[in-house]
Design a protein around this motif. Structure first.
Motif, mmCIF file in Angstrom:
data_model
loop_
_atom_site.group_PDB
_atom_site.id
_atom_site.type_symbol
_atom_site.label_atom_id
_atom_site.label_comp_id
_atom_site.label_asym_id
_atom_site.label_seq_id
_atom_site.Cartn_x
_atom_site.Cartn_y
_atom_site.Cartn_z
ATOM 1 N N ASP A 137 38.852 41.512 22.128
ATOM 2 C CA ASP A 137 38.324 40.495 23.037
ATOM 3 C C ASP A 137 39.191 40.361 24.295
ATOM 4 O O ASP A 137 40.405 40.216 24.211
ATOM 5 N N LEU A 138 38.532 40.393 25.464
ATOM 6 C CA LEU A 138 39.233 40.317 26.735
ATOM 7 C C LEU A 138 39.333 38.892 27.289
ATOM 8 O O LEU A 138 40.121 38.641 28.190
ATOM 9 N N ASP A 139 38.507 37.994 26.786
ATOM 10 C CA ASP A 139 38.466 36.650 27.356
ATOM 11 C C ASP A 139 39.738 35.861 27.038
ATOM 12 O O ASP A 139 40.342 36.053 25.972
ATOM 13 N N PRO A 140 40.153 34.980 27.954
ATOM 14 C CA PRO A 140 39.553 34.697 29.262
ATOM 15 C C PRO A 140 40.039 35.696 30.311
ATOM 16 O O PRO A 140 41.189 35.621 30.770
ATOM 17 N N LEU A 141 39.162 36.616 30.712
ATOM 18 C CA LEU A 141 39.551 37.699 31.603
ATOM 19 C C LEU A 141 39.986 37.172 32.970
ATOM 20 O O LEU A 141 40.937 37.687 33.570
ATOM 21 N N ASP A 142 39.296 36.160 33.474
ATOM 22 C CA ASP A 142 39.647 35.622 34.784
ATOM 23 C C ASP A 142 41.051 35.046 34.781
ATOM 24 O O ASP A 142 41.848 35.284 35.707
ATOM 25 N N GLU A 143 41.391 34.303 33.733
ATOM 26 C CA GLU A 143 42.711 33.689 33.665
ATOM 27 C C GLU A 143 43.808 34.743 33.482
ATOM 28 O O GLU A 143 44.912 34.606 34.025
ATOM 29 N N LYS A 144 43.497 35.791 32.725
ATOM 30 C CA LYS A 144 44.487 36.856 32.525
ATOM 31 C C LYS A 144 44.774 37.566 33.845
ATOM 32 O O LYS A 144 45.937 37.827 34.181
ATOM 33 N N ALA A 145 43.709 37.895 34.591
ATOM 34 C CA ALA A 145 43.909 38.580 35.873
ATOM 35 C C ALA A 145 44.678 37.689 36.844
ATOM 36 O O ALA A 145 45.559 38.162 37.573
ATOM 37 N N ALA A 146 44.357 36.411 36.856
ATOM 38 C CA ALA A 146 45.070 35.484 37.733
ATOM 39 C C ALA A 146 46.544 35.391 37.351
ATOM 40 O O ALA A 146 47.431 35.322 38.217
ATOM 41 N N ALA A 147 46.823 35.415 36.042
ATOM 42 C CA ALA A 147 48.204 35.346 35.575
ATOM 43 C C ALA A 147 48.992 36.589 35.990
ATOM 44 O O ALA A 147 50.221 36.534 36.126
ATOM 45 N N PHE A 148 48.286 37.703 36.214
ATOM 46 C CA PHE A 148 48.931 38.933 36.671
ATOM 47 C C PHE A 148 49.029 38.990 38.190
ATOM 48 O O PHE A 148 49.378 40.023 38.747
ATOM 49 N N GLY A 149 48.699 37.893 38.862
ATOM 50 C CA GLY A 149 48.929 37.809 40.294
ATOM 51 C C GLY A 149 47.776 38.216 41.178
ATOM 52 O O GLY A 149 47.968 38.444 42.375
ATOM 53 N N PHE A 150 46.550 38.281 40.641
ATOM 54 C CA PHE A 150 45.379 38.677 41.412
ATOM 55 C C PHE A 150 44.586 37.463 41.880
ATOM 56 O O PHE A 150 44.539 36.434 41.195
ATOM 57 N N ALA A 151 43.948 37.597 43.031
ATOM 58 C CA ALA A 151 42.927 36.646 43.455
ATOM 59 C C ALA A 151 41.638 37.047 42.749
ATOM 60 O O ALA A 151 41.183 38.190 42.874
ATOM 61 N N VAL A 152 41.047 36.153 41.980
ATOM 62 C CA VAL A 152 39.930 36.474 41.093
ATOM 63 C C VAL A 152 38.636 35.864 41.622
ATOM 64 O O VAL A 152 38.606 34.695 42.023
ATOM 65 N N VAL A 153 37.564 36.648 41.606
ATOM 66 C CA VAL A 153 36.244 36.154 41.982
ATOM 67 C C VAL A 153 35.232 36.759 41.013
ATOM 68 O O VAL A 153 35.400 37.900 40.563
ATOM 69 N N GLU A 154 34.218 35.982 40.645
ATOM 70 C CA GLU A 154 33.167 36.468 39.756
ATOM 71 C C GLU A 154 31.865 36.564 40.526
ATOM 72 O O GLU A 154 31.590 35.765 41.427
ATOM 73 N N VAL A 155 31.043 37.545 40.161
ATOM 74 C CA VAL A 155 29.826 37.821 40.903
ATOM 75 C C VAL A 155 28.774 38.382 39.964
ATOM 76 O O VAL A 155 29.101 38.985 38.930
ATOM 77 N N ASN A 156 27.498 38.167 40.288
ATOM 78 C CA ASN A 156 26.399 38.821 39.594
ATOM 79 C C ASN A 156 26.377 40.275 40.046
ATOM 80 O O ASN A 156 26.076 40.568 41.199
ATOM 81 N N GLY A 157 26.698 41.179 39.161
ATOM 82 C CA GLY A 157 26.828 42.584 39.509
ATOM 83 C C GLY A 157 25.533 43.302 39.799
ATOM 84 O O GLY A 157 25.551 44.505 40.109
#
Length: 289
Positions: A203-223
């Motif tokens: 399980d990758l969730d919460p993916l947004d929080e993990k990416a943010a914790a690694f120093g990324f600006a995170v945005v979600e979009v309908n692909g």
């Protein structure tokens, strides 16, 4: 199939979105035929990624067939290299290789291997296939651009199952450390991988929080929403000094009725009635709805 060109920022937004939508439809038709006639491929993942590819090549990336060797071109790396069919059909649609050559996919001596090869096909920036390699390569490209004081951007498309590879997170730490804000990671978040869901596998969730914790600006979009994709991918970097992490929510096999969200279509080949039905659905699709 007519070869399409890139529409730049001078065109009206509605015109650009319509252009991308029609490109995506044509790419899917060509990809369906490519996998069907080759008898192999990864059509489910191809179809989840095609709207992203059509948006990048249709308007966002600063690269054309004529500038494919320009040192200041933008870079795109397909980390999930098993969906090479989607990349080949996209490159053919935008003039990087002859459309007729798509018929050689996976045939002996063909340039169009099951995974992309930068030494054979113009427009391919990296040899990918073993998962977890594309993002580290992209970090190298982005760091090179920063050292060159260049405005060129690097985009990399990963699968969500692929993010279970630890090499990606090592690369993300480096991207954050070096403040590579002209690097954009796009995750094809279809939540399916070979044989299972990503949640069942690792399980990758919460993916947004993990990416943010690694120093990324995170945005979600309908692909699959070309307008949303265009707005987001045209706006990076979102924060100075931070690389961007785009979580693109997609559906494996989209928009084919019997493929969508069906894990069996990771590498299944449509034949006979399935091929005809999928082709009919794509040919009758209104790309602007």
């Amino acid at each position: 199939m007519p070869v399409l060109g890139r529409l730049d920022s001078h065109a009206r937004r509605e015109e650009v979105i319509a252009h991308i939508a029609e490109a995506a439809r044509q790419i899917r038709i060509q990809d369906l035929k490519l996998v069907h006639y080759a008898g192999a491929g990864h059509i489910g993942g191809d179809f989840s990624a095609i709207d992203i590819l059509a948006t990048l090549y249709g308007s966002v990336l600063n690269v054309t067939p004529e500038t494919a060797e320009d040192p200041e071109r933008d870079r795109f790396i397909l980390s999930k290299g098993h969906v090479a069919g989607a990349l080949y059909t996209t490159l053919a649609t935008f003039g990087f290789l002859p459309v007729e050559e798509l018929a050689t996919f996976l045939k002996p001596l063909s340039r169009l291997n099951g995974h992309p090869n930068r030494n054979k096909v113009r427009g391919i920036e990296a040899n990918t296939g073993p998962l977890g390699h594309g993002l580290p390569i992209a970090v190298g490209h982005a760091l090179s651009a920063k050292l060159d004081v260049s405005r060129r951007r690097t985009f990399v498309l990963t699968g969500d199952g692929e993010l279970q590879e630890g090499s990606n997170w090592e690369a993300m730490m480096a991207a954050s450390q070096y403040e590579l804000d002209r690097l954009t990671v796009i995750v094809d978040r279809n939540r399916l991988q070979q044989g299972a869901t990503t949640r069942e596998t690792n399980d990758l969730d919460p993916l947004d929080e993990k990416a943010a914790a690694f120093g990324f600006a995170v945005v979600e979009v309908n692909g699959h929403d070309h307008g949303e994709l265009l707005d987001v991918l045209s706006s990076v970097p979102f924060r100075p000094g931070k690389p961007t992490f785009v979580i693109a929510h997609t559906h494996k096999g989209h928009p084919i009725s019997f493929m969508s969200n069906n894990v069996a279509w990771h590498h299944k080949v449509p034949g006979g009635e399935q091929f005809e039905q999928a082709l009919s659905e794509l040919e009758s699709l209104n790309p602007n709805v």
